[in-house]
Enzyme design. Structure first.
Site, PDB file in Angstrom:
ATOM      1  N   TRP A 192     101.783  10.716 -27.424  1.00 36.65           N
ATOM      2  CA  TRP A 192     100.437  10.923 -26.906  1.00 36.65           C
ATOM      3  C   TRP A 192     100.655  11.429 -25.493  1.00 36.65           C
ATOM      4  CZ3 TRP A 192      96.758   9.524 -23.232  1.00 36.65           C
ATOM      5  CH2 TRP A 192      95.428   9.754 -23.591  1.00 36.65           C
ATOM      6  N   GLY A 243     105.239   5.534 -21.887  1.00 31.14           N
ATOM      7  CA  GLY A 243     104.857   5.102 -20.546  1.00 31.14           C
ATOM      8  C   GLY A 243     104.790   6.280 -19.597  1.00 31.14           C
ATOM      9  N   LYS A 298      95.388   4.260 -30.226  1.00 33.04           N
ATOM     10  CA  LYS A 298      94.925   2.908 -30.535  1.00 33.04           C
ATOM     11  C   LYS A 298      95.080   1.960 -29.364  1.00 33.04           C
ATOM     12  CE  LYS A 298      93.225  -0.316 -33.042  1.00 33.04           C
ATOM     13  NZ  LYS A 298      91.795  -0.293 -33.272  1.00 33.04           N
TER      14      LYS A 298
HETATM   15  C1  AGP Z   1      87.545   1.495 -29.497  1.00 34.45           C
HETATM   16  O1  AGP Z   1      87.202   1.934 -30.744  1.00 34.45           O
HETATM   17  C2  AGP Z   1      88.639   2.223 -28.855  1.00 34.45           C
HETATM   18  N1  AGP Z   1      89.775   2.283 -29.643  1.00 34.45           N
HETATM   19  C3  AGP Z   1      88.942   1.758 -27.435  1.00 34.45           C
HETATM   20  O2  AGP Z   1      87.777   1.869 -26.683  1.00 34.45           O
HETATM   21  C4  AGP Z   1      89.465   0.321 -27.310  1.00 34.45           C
HETATM   22  O3  AGP Z   1      88.456  -0.593 -27.562  1.00 34.45           O
HETATM   23  C5  AGP Z   1      89.994   0.114 -25.886  1.00 34.45           C
HETATM   24  O4  AGP Z   1      91.047   1.022 -25.677  1.00 34.45           O
HETATM   25  C6  AGP Z   1      90.468  -1.316 -25.660  1.00 34.45           C
HETATM   26  O5  AGP Z   1      91.533  -1.607 -26.498  1.00 34.45           O
HETATM   27  P1  AGP Z   1      92.032  -3.120 -26.635  1.00 34.45           P
HETATM   28  O6  AGP Z   1      90.927  -3.936 -27.224  1.00 34.45           O
HETATM   29  O7  AGP Z   1      93.223  -3.022 -27.552  1.00 34.45           O
HETATM   30  O8  AGP Z   1      92.412  -3.581 -25.268  1.00 34.45           O
END
Ligand code: AGP
Length: 608
Positions: A74, A101, A603
């Site tokens: 990514w 990272g 994700k």
């Molecule tokens: C939500 O559908 C997204 N994937 C994103 O906003 C996510 O909620 C956010 O990156 C927080 O992720 P986490 O709950 O794993 O910390």
């Protein structure tokens, strides 16, 4: 952000690496590659695109060798293309590295290495590491990696192989997740367990500032100065079936449909109906300690932040504790007022979101007690907080978070019960909440049984360019969440607002082209939202409303309604969000979008 896999064993590495990195593709998917140590040499293959493009590029020509590493990317530094894809190699092509990272002092190191005669092939920060290790390689790969990392600022999870030590793989972690998988005569490294569940369930999680030296017959964990560190071996609960699609077209749909079960798992063993409270042994706080806090700060990102807002409403209304909800990315840099009388709660599905992790560290530094509401067992946030509760929602692979959200709200209700019964809630009020929580799994199944109906409604809205989501009270955060779901997977611009805010501006957007989604269950503010719907209909807006069964008034007004069963106000979000998850899903599928891996998203966001 990226996914890393490494293997040292007796089997051909390439097929295992490709399979493992495929399971990590939800972490990032704009380019991919692998490197295998073969016959004293190094074979590196990489392409812009997905793992499937890498497999097409390799065809039958899989590199032969039993030691290797792979990566799915990514991009942060350097556009997604073949040369910026990982692995990156040194000048001599004798060592290869993959990285998750950001190296913050990469430019300075690059200039220093260029002066030393190193030639660079990419625009990435990662390639600097390959040349830095090369610069210090003088016999021992472990020492070269340790010395090189001593010069690095930033976050990393790395894996390195070299022809100088063809049987060794060195991995290291600072800020990005990494674990070692223990096999019989073979060992793995990976960014998360999904990559190696098919081969082993025994893993060792690396902490920040740790390295792993992995060989076929064993492994050693050290600190960055190569000093031995004793580590625990964890046996993973999840099995392979849990991370497969189970016959659904997409992980997102599978995870939406799993919610009756995931919520049941979240509640299991926590409800005490007679006392009208909840048992949360993992929070490591007794009654006296829970009474010491004079305020609660909840910090999170994205969907987890929306769940936090609902937690604020619950805890203030039912436990009478002042609560603030903070975007983790803002909280970590804005010098917040936090001290030993503040309870700071971090909500994170992945447990690896860099901003939320940093927010927790900031809070701890200021003396606050910290709790985590996390789904991924053994993740960084789970290991750094003072206590917490796991969601037990099972793996969430779809980038758009769904079941984690409803389980987060359920855990916040448990926490509200636990604190509320100590401060403001009567046993009868507590029992009412416990009984409403016990009814949730069936009620969720009831709402999900309307999936086909939602699919039809989505059909009528799929060409929309914009959408407004409006809710009040506990369902204002649901409006935000519904809008986020539609945005992130169908790429339709959508905004969530408190319904009453509409008159202060957004109402100007309303016309017969603007879909307006109202979250309007029969709750304390139902009469108010009814007039908001009338205001939109007066401007010929197209209304989809999520309403409580038997709500004739709104059914007459709205163009489309999806019904949910009755529940107590604080728990209506768990039911009202479900049609919005399905609506976004079917709209995105109808528009031909890649639902599980939407563009530009990943994700877990493990870099700032
Ligand atoms: C939500 O559908 C997204 N994937 C994103 O906003 C996510 O909620 C956010 O990156 C927080 O992720 P986490 O709950 O794993 O910390």
């Amino acid at each position: 952000m990226c996914g890393i896999v490494g293997y040292v064993g007796k089997r051909d590495a390439a097929p295992l690496l490709l399979d493992g990195v495929q399971r990590l593709e939800y972490r990032g998917y704009d380019s991919a590659g692998l490197a295998v140590v073969a016959d004293g040499g190094l074979v590196v293959e990489k392409v812009a695109g997905r793992i499937i493009d890498l497999q097409a590029h390799l065809g039958e020509r899989l590199p032969q060798g039993t030691v290797g590493l792979a990566h799915t990317r990514w991009a942060t530094h350097g556009v997604p293309n073949d040369s910026n894809a990982h692995p990156h190699i040194d000048c001599g092509g004798t060592l290869a590295i993959v990285h998750n990272g950001i190296i913050e002092n990469a430019n300075a190191l690059r200039e220093w290495l260029k002066e030393k005669g190193h030639r660079f092939r990419s625009d990435t920060d990662t390639e600097v590491l390959a040349h830095l290790i090369e610069q210090f390689l003088n016999g021992s790969l472990v020492e070269a990696v340790s010395t090189a990392l001593g010069h690095v600022e930033g976050a990393y999870g790395i894996a390195v192989v070299s022809t100088t030590e063809p049987e060794t793989l060195v991995a290291a972690r600072f800020g990005s997740p990494l674990l070692v998988g223990l096999g019989d005569g073979e060992h793995f490294v990976a960014s998360d367990a999904a990559a190696l569940l098919e081969y082993t369930r025994d893993v060792v999680y690396l902490d920040d500032g740790e390295m792993a030296v992995v060989r076929q017959d064993g492994y050693e964990i050290t600190d960055l100065q190569a000093q031995h560190v004793e580590k625990l071996v964890t046996t993973l609960e999840w099995d392979l079936a849990k991370i497969e699609r189970g016959g659904h077209a997409h992980f997102m749909l599978k995870e939406i449909m799993e919610q009756p079960e995931s919520i049941r798992n979240t509640l299991r063993g926590h409800l005490l109906e007679d006392e009208g409270t909840a048992k949360l042994s993992g929070i490591n706080l007794d009654d006296d300690e829970l009474l010491e806090f004079d305020r609660i700060v909840i910090t999170a990102c994205g969907t987890s932040w929306h769940a936090a807002l609902i937690g604020e409403y619950m805890l203030e209304e039912l436990a009478r504790v002042p609560v603030e909800v903070e975007y983790a990315s803002e909280f970590r840099y804005r010098n917040p007022i936090v001290d030993e009388n503040t309870l700071v709660i971090a909500i994170s599905q992945s447990g690896e979101t860099a901003d939320t992790l940093a927010a927790i560290r900031e809070a701890k530094q200021r003396g606050a007690r910290t709790l985590g509401i996390v789904n991924v067992v053994g993740s960084s946030i789970a290991r750094e907080v003072d206590g917490g509760t796991y969601l037990h929602a099972g793996p969430e692979i779809g980038v758009a978070s769904t079941k984690a959200f409803t389980c987060q709200v359920a855990v916040l209700a448990l926490l509200t019960l636990r604190i509320g019964r100590l401060r403001a809630l009567s046993v009868l009020q507590g029992r009412e909440i416990v009984q409403a929580l016990q009814r949730l799994p069936e009620q969720v199944a009831e709402v999900l049984s309307q999936a086909d109906r939602v699919k039809q409604v989505a059909e009528t809205f799929m060409r929309a360019q914009n959408a407004l989501y409006l809710g009040r009270g506990y369902n204002f955060p649901v409006a935000l969440e519904g809008a986020l779901k539609l945005k992130e997977i169908s790429y339709i611009h959508a905004e969530g607002y408190p319904a009453a805010e509409m008159k202060h501006g957004p109402i100007a957007l309303i016309d017969d082209m603007m879909p307006v989604v109202f979250i309007a269950p029969k709750d304390a503010v139902h009469r108010k939202i009814l007039s908001n719907i009338e205001e939109v209909k007066a401007r010929r807006g197209r209304v989809l409303a999520v309403v409580t069964e038997g709500d004739e008034q709104i059914t007459e007004l709205a163009d489309h309604v999806i019904t949910i069963p009755e529940s107590i106000d604080p728990l209506t979000p768990v039911l009202s969000v479900l049609p919005l998850q399905l609506f976004a899903y079917y709209t995105a599928v109808r528009r031909g979008c890649d639902v599980d891996q939407p563009r530009n998203l990943a994700k877990s966001v493990t870099v700032e």
